[in-house]
Design an enzyme around this catalytic site. Structure first.
Site, short mmCIF file in Angstrom:
data_model
loop_
_atom_site.label_atom_id
_atom_site.label_comp_id
_atom_site.label_asym_id
_atom_site.label_seq_id
_atom_site.Cartn_x
_atom_site.Cartn_y
_atom_site.Cartn_z
N ASN A 9 1.00 -0.94 0.19
CA ASN A 9 -0.13 0.02 -0.01
C ASN A 9 0.89 1.31 -0.04
O ASN A 9 1.60 1.37 1.24
CB ASN A 9 -0.79 -0.19 1.22
CG ASN A 9 -1.79 1.24 1.36
OD1 ASN A 9 -1.76 2.00 0.36
ND2 ASN A 9 -2.41 1.52 2.37
N LYS A 11 0.00 4.27 -0.16
CA LYS A 11 -0.60 5.58 0.44
C LYS A 11 -0.42 6.50 -0.60
O LYS A 11 -0.23 6.31 -1.83
CB LYS A 11 -0.07 5.65 1.69
CG LYS A 11 -0.11 4.52 2.78
CD LYS A 11 0.02 4.65 4.16
CE LYS A 11 -0.28 3.07 4.57
NZ LYS A 11 -0.27 3.18 6.30
N HIS A 94 -9.68 1.34 4.64
CA HIS A 94 -8.24 1.37 5.53
C HIS A 94 -8.42 2.46 6.58
O HIS A 94 -9.27 3.28 6.37
CB HIS A 94 -7.42 2.14 4.52
CG HIS A 94 -5.87 1.92 5.05
ND1 HIS A 94 -5.53 3.08 6.02
CD2 HIS A 94 -4.96 1.12 5.02
CE1 HIS A 94 -4.16 2.65 6.42
NE2 HIS A 94 -3.80 1.37 5.74
N GLU A 96 -6.91 4.66 7.61
CA GLU A 96 -6.85 6.15 7.37
C GLU A 96 -8.06 6.82 6.67
O GLU A 96 -8.32 7.99 6.89
CB GLU A 96 -5.72 6.42 6.61
CG GLU A 96 -4.31 6.10 7.43
CD GLU A 96 -3.13 5.52 6.70
OE1 GLU A 96 -3.03 5.81 5.39
OE2 GLU A 96 -2.13 4.84 7.39
N GLU A 165 -5.18 -4.57 10.51
CA GLU A 165 -4.46 -3.55 10.63
C GLU A 165 -4.82 -3.10 12.04
O GLU A 165 -5.34 -2.22 12.08
CB GLU A 165 -4.45 -2.91 9.39
CG GLU A 165 -4.01 -3.28 8.30
CD GLU A 165 -3.38 -2.19 7.12
OE1 GLU A 165 -2.55 -2.65 6.65
OE2 GLU A 165 -4.06 -1.38 7.19
N GLY A 171 2.54 2.27 10.89
CA GLY A 171 3.45 3.53 10.68
C GLY A 171 4.15 3.93 11.90
O GLY A 171 4.74 4.75 11.98
N SER A 209 3.37 -2.27 10.33
CA SER A 209 4.94 -2.14 10.50
C SER A 209 5.49 -3.62 10.35
O SER A 209 6.14 -4.08 10.86
CB SER A 209 5.01 -1.71 11.89
OG SER A 209 4.74 -0.47 12.08
#
Ligand code: 13P
Length: 247
Positions: A9, A11, A94, A96, A165, A171, A209
């Protein structure tokens, strides 16, 4: 036997020049992967990525899709448009997008349906915040998120990919332990089993991660069928090492 899937991904990263370098390095290192491999690129780069990876072992993915077919939805990208660019996978829900774009469980489920209707495999993301984990709500949260997708997609559910996730691992450099990840994956598998006789064929990815050092252990867990990789997918050597750890 289902193959594992390693999906990058990207992003909101990349440029025409850096994408070309990265994809060419990946293709060089990818002669005979033991698993399926995809890169989920920003939509403006789909055409470029499609041209670079055509007839290779690398599949193309998108990062979001509209729940609508076409029309007055400024800024959105429809599933038919993604299909036109040879997109095989599309991330939906996701964290985010849930966090910064306020996507609800119902909208995420509708996006999964939209992708499925066009032959695109949705990679449905679920995951809890640190606060939710600390008060023991991990299972409740991921089951609620997945239930919405199962509810409106019925028997098509066997065609999806699920990515667990944990938000606190994205991250941050903090990875869920193999035990923590496997435990949640087992919960998701059981939930899918109650919904479809094909649950064992559904790939459950871990994301958060994941890197060259921890991928092998995570991917060895019985219910972890691949990875959704953020930061490490932007570096060819790191991403190739994760791919090499998947068999
Ligand atoms: P990182 O691998 O950078 O933690 O990101 C994970 C992720 O969000 C993939 O979708």
């Amino acid at each position: 036997m289902k193959k594992k899937l390693i999906a990058g991904n990207w992003k909101m990263n990349g440029s025409l020049s850096s994408n070309e370098v990265l994809i060419k390095q990946l293709l060089l290192g990818l002669s005979t992967p033991n698993c399926d491999v995809a890169v989920c690129v920003p939509s403006v780069f789909l055409g470029q990525a499609q041209a670079l990876i055509q007839s290779s072992r690398l599949d193309l993915g998108a990062q979001d899709v509209s729940m609508y077919e076409s029309g007055a939805f400024t800024g959105e990208v429809s599933p038919a448009m993604l299909k036109d660019f040879g997109v095989r996978y599309c991330i939906v829900g996701h964290s985010e997008r849930r966090q910064y774009h306020f996507e609800t469980d119902a909208q995420v489920a509708a996006k999964a349906r939209s992708a499925l209707a066009h032959g695109i495999t949705p990679i449905v993301c679920v995951g809890e915040t640190l606060a939710e984990r600390e008060v023991g709500k991990t299972e409740e949260v991921v089951k609620r998120q997945l239930a919405a997708v199962i509810h409106i997609n019925g028997h098509c559910i066997s065609e999806i990919v699920v990515a667990y996730e944990p938000i606190w691992a994205i991250g941050t450099g903090v990875t869920a332990s193999t035990g923590q990840a496997q435990q949640v994956h087992a919960v998701l598998r059981a939930q899918l089993k109650a919904a479809t006789p094909h649950a064992d064929q559904i790939r459950l990815l871990y994301g958060g991660s994941m890197n060259a050092a921890n991928a092998g252990q995570l991917l060895a867990q019985p219910d972890i069928d691949g990875g959704l990789v953020g930061g490490a997918s932007l570096k060819a050597q790191d991403f190739l090492s994760i791919i090499a750890a998947a068999h």
